[in-house]
Design a protein around this motif. Structure first.
Motif, PDB file in Angstrom:
ATOM      1  N   PRO A   1       0.802  -1.221   0.000  1.00  0.00           N
ATOM      2  CA  PRO A   1       0.000   0.000   0.000  1.00  0.00           C
ATOM      3  C   PRO A   1       0.837   1.274   0.000  1.00  0.00           C
ATOM      4  CG  PRO A   1      -0.343  -1.291   2.017  1.00  0.00           C
ATOM      5  CD  PRO A   1       0.411  -2.140   1.072  1.00  0.00           C
ATOM      6  N   SER A   2       1.890   1.307   0.792  1.00  0.00           N
ATOM      7  CA  SER A   2       2.645   2.562   0.891  1.00  0.00           C
ATOM      8  C   SER A   2       3.435   2.848  -0.382  1.00  0.00           C
ATOM      9  CB  SER A   2       3.597   2.509   2.085  1.00  0.00           C
ATOM     10  OG  SER A   2       2.888   2.255   3.269  1.00  0.00           O
ATOM     11  N   LEU A   3       4.035   1.829  -0.980  1.00  0.00           N
ATOM     12  CA  LEU A   3       4.800   2.044  -2.211  1.00  0.00           C
ATOM     13  C   LEU A   3       3.855   2.277  -3.388  1.00  0.00           C
ATOM     14  CD1 LEU A   3       7.703  -0.547  -1.877  1.00  0.00           C
ATOM     15  CD2 LEU A   3       7.549   1.774  -1.028  1.00  0.00           C
ATOM     16  N   ALA A   4       2.697   1.619  -3.368  1.00  0.00           N
ATOM     17  CA  ALA A   4       1.716   1.836  -4.431  1.00  0.00           C
ATOM     18  C   ALA A   4       1.245   3.282  -4.399  1.00  0.00           C
ATOM     19  CB  ALA A   4       0.531   0.892  -4.247  1.00  0.00           C
ATOM     20  N   GLN A   5       1.072   3.791  -3.183  1.00  0.00           N
ATOM     21  CA  GLN A   5       0.666   5.181  -3.021  1.00  0.00           C
ATOM     22  C   GLN A   5       1.630   6.106  -3.766  1.00  0.00           C
ATOM     23  OE1 GLN A   5       0.938   6.262   1.109  1.00  0.00           O
ATOM     24  NE2 GLN A   5      -0.885   7.563   1.021  1.00  0.00           N
ATOM     25  N   LYS A   6       2.897   5.771  -3.667  1.00  0.00           N
ATOM     26  CA  LYS A   6       3.916   6.591  -4.331  1.00  0.00           C
ATOM     27  C   LYS A   6       3.803   6.461  -5.855  1.00  0.00           C
ATOM     28  CE  LYS A   6       8.912   7.296  -4.220  1.00  0.00           C
ATOM     29  NZ  LYS A   6       9.227   6.744  -5.554  1.00  0.00           N
TER      30      LYS A   6
ATOM     31  N   SER B   1      14.841   1.250   3.382  1.00  0.00           N
ATOM     32  CA  SER B   1      14.228   0.890   4.668  1.00  0.00           C
ATOM     33  C   SER B   1      13.631  -0.492   4.570  1.00  0.00           C
ATOM     34  CB  SER B   1      13.124   1.889   5.021  1.00  0.00           C
ATOM     35  OG  SER B   1      12.373   1.392   6.124  1.00  0.00           O
ATOM     36  N   ASP B   2      13.633  -1.196   5.683  1.00  0.00           N
ATOM     37  CA  ASP B   2      12.927  -2.473   5.773  1.00  0.00           C
ATOM     38  C   ASP B   2      11.895  -2.351   6.896  1.00  0.00           C
ATOM     39  OD1 ASP B   2      12.238  -5.078   5.230  1.00  0.00           O
ATOM     40  OD2 ASP B   2      13.900  -5.972   6.334  1.00  0.00           O
ATOM     41  N   GLY B   3      11.386  -1.127   7.044  1.00  0.00           N
ATOM     42  CA  GLY B   3      10.607  -0.816   8.225  1.00  0.00           C
ATOM     43  C   GLY B   3       9.119  -1.024   8.106  1.00  0.00           C
ATOM     44  N   CYS B   4       8.498  -1.015   9.269  1.00  0.00           N
ATOM     45  CA  CYS B   4       7.055  -1.107   9.351  1.00  0.00           C
ATOM     46  C   CYS B   4       6.611  -0.394  10.619  1.00  0.00           C
ATOM     47  CB  CYS B   4       6.619  -2.563   9.401  1.00  0.00           C
ATOM     48  SG  CYS B   4       4.834  -2.788   9.635  1.00  0.00           S
ATOM     49  N   GLY B   5       5.515   0.325  10.515  1.00  0.00           N
ATOM     50  CA  GLY B   5       5.008   1.040  11.671  1.00  0.00           C
ATOM     51  C   GLY B   5       3.812   0.348  12.288  1.00  0.00           C
ATOM     52  N   ALA B   6       3.602   0.645  13.575  1.00  0.00           N
ATOM     53  CA  ALA B   6       2.401   0.149  14.246  1.00  0.00           C
ATOM     54  C   ALA B   6       1.924   1.218  15.227  1.00  0.00           C
ATOM     55  CB  ALA B   6       2.709  -1.136  15.009  1.00  0.00           C
TER      56      ALA B   6
ATOM     57  N   PRO C   1      -0.033   3.069   9.463  1.00  0.00           N
ATOM     58  CA  PRO C   1       1.328   3.581   9.295  1.00  0.00           C
ATOM     59  C   PRO C   1       2.049   2.943   8.110  1.00  0.00           C
ATOM     60  CG  PRO C   1       1.200   2.132  11.200  1.00  0.00           C
ATOM     61  CD  PRO C   1      -0.185   2.274  10.681  1.00  0.00           C
ATOM     62  N   TRP C   2       3.200   3.449   7.863  1.00  0.00           N
ATOM     63  CA  TRP C   2       3.971   3.105   6.680  1.00  0.00           C
ATOM     64  C   TRP C   2       4.586   1.707   6.795  1.00  0.00           C
ATOM     65  CZ3 TRP C   2       9.121   2.172   5.252  1.00  0.00           C
ATOM     66  CH2 TRP C   2       9.425   2.375   3.902  1.00  0.00           C
ATOM     67  N   ASP C   3       4.795   1.104   5.615  1.00  0.00           N
ATOM     68  CA  ASP C   3       5.427  -0.224   5.561  1.00  0.00           C
ATOM     69  C   ASP C   3       5.951  -0.408   4.143  1.00  0.00           C
ATOM     70  OD1 ASP C   3       5.900  -3.042   6.377  1.00  0.00           O
ATOM     71  OD2 ASP C   3       4.353  -3.475   4.906  1.00  0.00           O
ATOM     72  N   VAL C   4       7.017  -1.178   3.973  1.00  0.00           N
ATOM     73  CA  VAL C   4       7.507  -1.363   2.597  1.00  0.00           C
ATOM     74  C   VAL C   4       6.779  -2.471   1.852  1.00  0.00           C
ATOM     75  CG1 VAL C   4       9.808  -0.368   2.921  1.00  0.00           C
ATOM     76  CG2 VAL C   4       9.474  -2.829   3.216  1.00  0.00           C
ATOM     77  N   GLY C   5       5.992  -3.274   2.542  1.00  0.00           N
ATOM     78  CA  GLY C   5       5.176  -4.230   1.809  1.00  0.00           C
ATOM     79  C   GLY C   5       5.287  -5.653   2.333  1.00  0.00           C
ATOM     80  N   ALA C   6       4.329  -6.449   1.880  1.00  0.00           N
ATOM     81  CA  ALA C   6       4.305  -7.851   2.290  1.00  0.00           C
ATOM     82  C   ALA C   6       5.136  -8.655   1.302  1.00  0.00           C
ATOM     83  CB  ALA C   6       2.866  -8.363   2.334  1.00  0.00           C
ATOM     84  N   HIS C   7       6.439  -8.716   1.563  1.00  0.00           N
ATOM     85  CA  HIS C   7       7.323  -9.502   0.711  1.00  0.00           C
ATOM     86  C   HIS C   7       8.394 -10.162   1.591  1.00  0.00           C
ATOM     87  CE1 HIS C   7       9.476  -5.493   0.684  1.00  0.00           C
ATOM     88  NE2 HIS C   7      10.411  -6.309   1.138  1.00  0.00           N
ATOM     89  N   ALA C   8       9.158 -11.041   0.988  1.00  0.00           N
ATOM     90  CA  ALA C   8      10.328 -11.620   1.668  1.00  0.00           C
ATOM     91  C   ALA C   8       9.981 -12.251   3.015  1.00  0.00           C
ATOM     92  CB  ALA C   8      11.428 -10.565   1.836  1.00  0.00           C
ATOM     93  N   SER C   9       8.795 -12.794   3.134  1.00  0.00           N
ATOM     94  CA  SER C   9       8.380 -13.464   4.377  1.00  0.00           C
ATOM     95  C   SER C   9       8.673 -12.597   5.594  1.00  0.00           C
ATOM     96  CB  SER C   9       9.098 -14.819   4.518  1.00  0.00           C
ATOM     97  OG  SER C   9       8.877 -15.610   3.380  1.00  0.00           O
TER      98      SER C   9
ATOM     99  N   ASP D   1      12.553  -0.870  12.294  1.00  0.00           N
ATOM    100  CA  ASP D   1      13.348  -1.075  11.090  1.00  0.00           C
ATOM    101  C   ASP D   1      14.510  -1.963  11.509  1.00  0.00           C
ATOM    102  OD1 ASP D   1      14.317  -0.971   8.546  1.00  0.00           O
ATOM    103  OD2 ASP D   1      15.185   1.047   8.728  1.00  0.00           O
ATOM    104  N   PRO D   2      14.530  -3.202  11.040  1.00  0.00           N
ATOM    105  CA  PRO D   2      15.548  -4.131  11.539  1.00  0.00           C
ATOM    106  C   PRO D   2      16.961  -3.650  11.234  1.00  0.00           C
ATOM    107  CG  PRO D   2      14.352  -5.081   9.678  1.00  0.00           C
ATOM    108  CD  PRO D   2      13.657  -3.805  10.043  1.00  0.00           C
ATOM    109  N   ALA D   3      17.905  -4.153  12.009  1.00  0.00           N
ATOM    110  CA  ALA D   3      19.297  -3.738  11.828  1.00  0.00           C
ATOM    111  C   ALA D   3      19.984  -4.583  10.755  1.00  0.00           C
ATOM    112  CB  ALA D   3      20.029  -3.861  13.168  1.00  0.00           C
ATOM    113  N   ASN D   4      19.254  -4.936   9.728  1.00  0.00           N
ATOM    114  CA  ASN D   4      19.881  -5.657   8.618  1.00  0.00           C
ATOM    115  C   ASN D   4      20.502  -4.675   7.637  1.00  0.00           C
ATOM    116  OD1 ASN D   4      17.463  -4.668   7.734  1.00  0.00           O
ATOM    117  ND2 ASN D   4      16.574  -6.628   7.168  1.00  0.00           N
ATOM    118  N   GLU D   5      21.213  -5.201   6.668  1.00  0.00           N
ATOM    119  CA  GLU D   5      22.008  -4.312   5.804  1.00  0.00           C
ATOM    120  C   GLU D   5      21.595  -4.425   4.344  1.00  0.00           C
ATOM    121  OE1 GLU D   5      25.992  -5.240   8.519  1.00  0.00           O
ATOM    122  OE2 GLU D   5      25.888  -5.943   6.448  1.00  0.00           O
ATOM    123  N   ASN D   6      21.672  -3.304   3.663  1.00  0.00           N
ATOM    124  CA  ASN D   6      21.570  -3.364   2.206  1.00  0.00           C
ATOM    125  C   ASN D   6      22.792  -4.079   1.676  1.00  0.00           C
ATOM    126  OD1 ASN D   6      20.086  -0.273   2.509  1.00  0.00           O
ATOM    127  ND2 ASN D   6      19.155  -1.842   1.233  1.00  0.00           N
ATOM    128  N   MET D   7      22.627  -4.771   0.544  1.00  0.00           N
ATOM    129  CA  MET D   7      23.800  -5.399  -0.056  1.00  0.00           C
ATOM    130  C   MET D   7      24.655  -4.303  -0.697  1.00  0.00           C
ATOM    131  SD  MET D   7      22.331  -8.962  -1.599  1.00  0.00           S
ATOM    132  CE  MET D   7      21.104  -8.294  -2.660  1.00  0.00           C
TER     133      MET D   7
END
Lengths: 293, 774, 168
Positions: B213-218, B450-455, B508-516, B594-600
């Motif tokens: 939803p949030s990326l589609a909005q964009k 971002s790999d974030g999600c709000g609640a 709130p914002w989220d990058v989407g339902a992907h990547a489990s 937003d998890p502490a994971n890293e972009n490649m």
């Protein structure tokens, strides 16, 4: 979807005269599962559909006690056939086929007559009936006539039915003792399949021996219309049946088949399946004969 | 957080929150939504796989009574969809595939829109086409996009860690094979659709099936900008979604077309796909040609893995083109392998274009890797389970790609399959056993910045909570898992929690339902907000009850004194006191996780996920050697899930994933002949039926991940990842033939059986163009 | 052409004028606003539109509305009691994970009901055979089978449902 008027005659004569009075773009419809799909897809565009659903008595499955013939009303649904104890006990080959046509929902509505009249190569309801030497009874503007079911089909979607004619019954002649039949639809999934190939076999043995008195091998999707493999039938007749003989018959039937490539399967594979399933169904026939005698 | 801790709702088989609405037919899908005065849109598709559009005559369609708008590619502003921005929602000038949208109509009735589409006359001038990515890479191949100069997309998919060449020379055993996978598609039972509606100030509301939803909005905002109305509000409302599986991870032509039609009509416009459109005009999994070489030392330790891949991108570019970034995960990190090289080329053709689909590249790569593992084991004379145990990932590992393996239940998964499948049980003729494992992201995946999600959690006067989440539920039960997490933290019952995830105006914002990622990321977001609320309730409880905060707990809808169980206060009462008092307080909290994971990095190194999910599948099957037909007798799917927050929904993901995987392995295939979809229906596109259901035992391995909410990892995709290689390996075990191409049809199996017996060739398999014996 | 038909819908006798070419699905969804019955394919291949006519499961997308005349129709809206009490099958689908995205669920539940009305103690094979025409992409079917088996164990007639059998 295309609009149409739906006419509901109560008798055969009324149906035929309705057909004649609406000349163009008129069609008979029974269960409607094929007609509705084709109409939605725009493949046909009838102005009038004449329903055969409400004609009395054409949906029955019964034995004629005098002739020992099985009478299948053309309006009998696949589900009626599937759940009939008579069919299951005495004509398991028909049960083999009808239980795998479409889904329960389709079988509750679609009729055996519709399946036959549709005459698409993949409609395999006719195969066991042909293997049982079934006869098609028709009624039309010129009255009643019959034709052997094997001669009912003229090509994909084409039958001997003339304008206004209605398939009313399939008559299965009295079967000799020591007769067994079996049908196999070959598909990829366990259900909701159109056959890659369909193999229906009926064998009659001489009483108290394994000598084949009569053989019928009927294939679906092996040619533009249902195909009886006469050489294979002749090969079996008079022989003592065993697995080796059936293997040979399978190979002959495979040679006789006129299979082709399509998105559903390749010709070489279909041919191969003819030979495999002629053997397997042949063995199943022998088993069924043994069980009933 | 240990396993011994008792939870009241986490770990329970809680029914899905929306299941009753769905069981009673009340749930509203896009099919069921109607707005006042709504028009119906319909899209005209190309009649050619590659052609110049010479002329479009819409005059007859425009004259049809009931038609409000007719649009062609010439009538719309410059809008480009997809990650590569090569795809306008209506094509002008030329078409590049059969699914190209050429024109669109809005009319008062769906039937009228359909008729109008048929009245549009398009004159085409056919162009030479290319349907095979290998041919498309040749210098003289027809160009799908002339401006692009080449059919090879400019994507950076190339990595080399360690020294593959040296390792190859030193390896005791090396295998080399080519595998292919074909197009398969999601087959969501609910077809795609969208309703676009502008208000008088040109703010857009769009009801659409989306996982983002949030990326589609964009994306939709970009379309408004192109229409000359920047800075307008876009509200995305998700109806109940009839299945996702990755299909709704991008925005599509039909959504932008709905917006364009609504903009011109000044009325709400609904575009709803019929089943044929769903098959033809939505995206697939990417077909691949995979060359793999893999080697081990004399002990069976993997020394290198070297993979070259060609992906058929189709005519346009959606997320399919980025699946190599996920394929890298199993390639570099499934089992310990020190030297890895990978290169992938994505190639334009005049076929349909690919998108995300459950597993996102992982099923294709794992098919090659796990098939090759068995071949290598045989070459090295090592047992198939043993070679996997020798090379198993272990907690504390850092893989060549820089993935930090924290918890890892892979060895346990292998053991579980061995035991539950009873691998030593004697086999009858034609029977075989196969196993295959997987690694997947289990703690988010940093695809974007971002790999974030709000609640946001808001409590009412009565001890009930509204949870506003960025997560998207498409049937998997994300809302239920979130409710369990919040209920657990607040001492409430699941039925006290209302989860709202349908509306970008509220959520709130989220990058989407992907990547489990939803259970992990949205779960942690909800957990974070719930913890804040919890501490405020405890604070207030301490004040009202006169007991130290640390001695209070939240249980059974009450604040409870731990040591004096008779001292309790209903949470509802506490909330009313909070609200109805001078200087009162509102019980609401938000949290952004937003998890502490890293972009490649440029070298594709980086710890993509906070944690990784592992699993092993084992299958016992029987091959009919006369027909080539495979019958699955028994199937075990063991997954390291961190913690099962809801074992029933977890099992549901595994059952559904495996069944999708079995279809991928055996029956499913979008058949394209010269770019045309030949089987756009459920009759010939063969998803498995109830009668094909397999006996499947899911095994849950809990490793309690320190970063997961209550220790959980993601499990949405893994179920369909190792299925195909497990089946292919079992077929080899059964009859000694190795199938390298998906799907493993009876034809292919029988052809290989005959080839093994030395029977002559009888032609060319039209799908792989390889020789087919008969 | 239009025809006036009378039929029983979820226990209520009703009278409605239908166009001859309307499918039952169209009548339900577009005319009567009963959107619980879903369209998944429109050609009888997915079963999402399954309803029960005179005790038999049919695909409403291929069934002409005019053919309803004089018959009894049960749709998903007719299963739960007036106070919202779920039919046992609905309850078990909810409790046993038989529902994920839910799009196939109304049809799946109607097919299950038709099966249990006809055969209250089906085997697993009977269940698979009866549901073969109801596609589900989410569940892999197992939890659907478990839901139905749980309903069998409970008995399905403990909720008052207006079924065709009760009509004269």
């Amino acid at each position: 979807m295309k609009t149409f008027s739906y006419l509901v005659p109560k008798t055969l004569d009324e149906a035929v005269s309705l057909f004649e009075s609406h000349s163009d773009r008129v069609m008979y419809v029974a269960g409607g599962t094929d007609v509705m799909v084709k109409t939605k897809q725009g493949k046909i565009a009838p102005d009038y559909l004449i329903s055969l659903k409400h004609l009395s008595d054409l949906d029955k499955v019964k034995m004629n006690p005098d002739t020992n013939e099985l009478i299948i009303g053309a309006l009998a649904t696949h589900r009626t056939l599937e759940t009939s104890t008579l069919i299951r006990r005495q004509f398991p080959i028909i049960h083999d086929a009808v239980q795998h046509i479409g889904s329960t929902q389709i079988r509750n509505v679609a009729t055996i007559g519709g399946n036959i009249v549709n005459a698409v190569p993949s409609a395999d309801g006719a195969i066991p009936l042909i293997a049982l030497d079934g006869v098609a009874k028709m009624y039309g503007p010129n009255g009643e006539r019959t034709v052997d079911l094997i001669h009912f089909f003229e090509g994909p979607g084409q039958t001997v039915l003339e304008a206004g004619e209605i398939l009313t019954e399939i008559i299965i002649p009295s079967q000799s003792s020591h007769t067994g039949g079996a049908y196999q639809k070959v598909g990829r999934r366990a259900a909701m399949e159109l056959p890659l190939i369909g193999v229906g076999i009926v064998l009659t043995l001489e009483p108290d021996s394994a000598v084949c008195q009569k053989a019928r091998i009927c294939l679906g999707v092996a040619a533009p219309t249902p195909l009886r493999t006469l050489s294979a039938e002749r090969f079996l007749t008079g022989k003592v049946l065993n697995e080796d003989i059936l293997i040979e018959a399978g190979n002959i039937a495979a040679e006789e088949s006129r299979v082709r490539d399509s998105i559903r399967g390749q010709a070489w594979y279909r041919r191969e399946m003819v030979s495999v399933f002629v053997r397997r169904m042949g063995l199943k026939c022998l088993k069924r004969i043994e069980e009933t005698n | 957080m240990g396993t011994k801790q008792k939870y009241s709702t986490v770990g329970k088989r809680v029914p899905k929150l929306d299941a009753i609405d769905k069981a009673t037919g009340r749930a509203q899908y896009i099919q069921d939504v109607k707005l006042p005065g709504m028009l119906y849109g319909k899209i005209l598709y190309s009649k050619y796989p590659h052609a110049r559009i010479v002329n479009i005559d819409t005059s007859k369609a425009e004259k049809l009574s009931g038609v409000r708008v007719v649009l062609t590619g010439e009538d719309i502003p410059n809008i480009r969809m997809g990650v590569y921005k090569d795809n306008p929602p209506l094509k002008a000038g030329k078409v590049r595939s059969y699914r190209d949208e050429v024109a669109a109509v809005a009319a008062t009735e769906p039937e009228i829109a359909k008729k109008a589409i048929d009245l549009i006359e398009v004159t085409y001038e056919a162009l030479p086409s290319v349907f095979d990515p290998i041919t498309a890479m040749q210098p003289d191949a027809p160009l799908v996009h002339e401006n692009h100069k080449t059919n090879i997309l400019k994507m950076p998919w190339k990595l080399h860690y360690g020294d593959v060449e040296t390792a190859r020379k030193e390896a005791a055993h090396v295998v080399e094979k080519q595998f292919t996978t074909t197009w398969v598609t999601h087959c969501c039972l609910g077809t795609s659709g969208a309703i676009a509606d502008f208000d008088n100030n040109n703010n857009l509301t769009i009801h659409t099936n989306t996982q983002i939803p949030s990326l589609a909005q964009k994306d939709f905002q970009e379309t408004l900008k192109a229409l000359g109305i920047p800075d307008k509000r876009v509200r995305v409302i998700k109806p109940v979604i009839g299945g996702g599986f990755g299909s709704k991870l991008d925005t599509y032509a039909y959504e932008h077309v709905a917006i364009l039609l609504a903009w011109h009509a000044r009325r709400a416009v609904k575009v709803l796909f019929d089943r044929e459109e769903e098959f033809v005009a939505t995206s697939t999994r990417q077909p691949t040609i995979i060359d793999i070489a893999m080697g081990c030392d004399t002990e069976g330790r993997l020394m290198f893995r070297d993979i070259n891949m060609v992906l058929d991108n189709g005519a346009y570019t959606s997320w399919g083109v980025t699946t190599p970034s996920v394929m890298m995960m199993p390639i570099t990190s499934l089992y310990r392998v020190p030297n890895v090289r990978y290169q992938a080329k994505c190639v334009y053709t005049n076929n349909t274009y690919a998108q995300a689909m459950r597993g996102y590249g992982n099923p294709q790569a794992t098919f090659a890797i796990e098939s090759a593992m068995d071949i290598l084991a045989e070459a090295a004379g090592i047992d198939r389970l043993e070679i996997r145990r020798i090379n198993s990932n272990q907690p504390g590992d850092e893989t060549p790609q820089g993935f930090k393996i924290t918890t890892c239940g892979l060895p346990e998964c292998i053991n579980a399959v061995e035991k539950v499948l009873d691998i030593e049980k004697p086999k009858t003729k034609g029977e075989g056993i196969g196993i295959a494992s997987l690694i997947h992201v289990g703690g988010g995946a940093r695809i974007y910045k971002s790999d974030g999600c709000g609640a946001i959690i808001k409590l009412d006067d009565f001890g009930k909570a509204d949870v506003f989440t960025g997560a998207s539920d498409m049937g998997q039960g994300a809302d239920t898992v979130i409710a369990q997490i919040v209920a657990e933290q607040l001492g409430l019952e699941v039925e006290d929690i209302h989860v709202i995830h349908q509306d970008t105006d509220i959520c709130p914002w989220d990058v989407g339902a992907h990547a489990s990622r939803t259970t992990f990321v949205a779960g942690n977001a909800a957990l974070g907000a719930a913890k804040k609320i919890r501490s405020r309730i405890l604070e207030l409880g301490a004040e009202l009850m006169g007991i130290t905060q640390t001695k209070l707990d939240l249980r059974n809808r009450h604040v409870v004194a731990q040591d004096e169980p008779e001292k309790t206060m209903p949470i509802g009462k506490l909330l009313r006191k909070a609200h109805f008092s001078h200087g009162g307080t509102m019980m609401m909290a938000d949290f952004f996780y937003d998890p502490a994971n890293e972009n490649m990095g440029r070298d594709f190194r980086g710890n993509l996920s906070m944690t990784y999910a592992f699993g092993t599948h084992g299958v016992r099957l029987k091959v009919d050697e006369e027909t080539g037909k495979v019958e699955i007798l028994d199937y075990v799917a063991a997954h390291d899930v961190g913690r099962a927050i809801n074992p029933m929904l977890l099992d549901g993901q595994v059952h559904g994933g495996v069944m999708m995987g079995v279809g991928y392995a055996l029956t499913e295939q979008v058949i394209l002949e010269k770019g045309r979809n030949m089987n756009p229906d459920f009759r010939d596109y063969k998803i498995l039926t109830a009668k094909d259901a397999i006996p499947l035992t899911p095994v849950v391995i809990e490793t309690i991940d320190p970063d997961g909410p209550y220790g959980a990892k993601g499990i949405g995709e893994p179920g369909c990842v190792p299925t195909a290689p497990a089946i292919a390996n079992a077929i080899y075990d059964a009859i000694g033939v190795r199938i390298l191409d998906l799907p493993i049809t009876p034809e292919r199996v029988l052809a290989e059986i005959k080839k093994k017996k030395g029977v002559d060739s009888c032609g060319i398999d039209p799908l792989t163009e390889k020789e087919q014996p008969c | 052409m239009s025809t006036e038909i009378k039929f029983n819908l979820n226990g209520n006798d009703i009278q409605v004028t239908v166009k001859d070419h309307w499918t039952l699905l169209y009548l339900l969804r577009e005319v009567m606003g009963l959107t619980g019955t879903k369209e998944g394919c429109g050609s009888g291949e997915c079963g999402a539109c399954t309803v029960i006519v005179d005790g038999q499961a049919v695909n409403s997308c291929l069934y002409l509305a005019v053919e309803l005349n004089g018959r009894c129709l049960i749709t998903i809206e007719g299963l739960a009691g007036p106070d919202g009490t779920l039919h046992t099958l609905q309850q078990k689908f909810v409790e046993h994970g038989g529902i994920q995205c839910g799009f196939c669920s109304p049809g799946m539940i109607m097919s299950s009901k038709a099966l249990l009305d006809e055969n209250p103690t089906p085997t697993l094979d009977d269940i698979k055979h009866a549901l073969a025409g109801n596609l589900c992409r989410c569940t892999g079917y197992t939890q659907i089978f478990e839901s139905i088996q749980a309903a069998i164990d409970t008995g399905t007639e403990d909720v008052e449902v207006v079924a065709w059998k009760n009509e004269t």
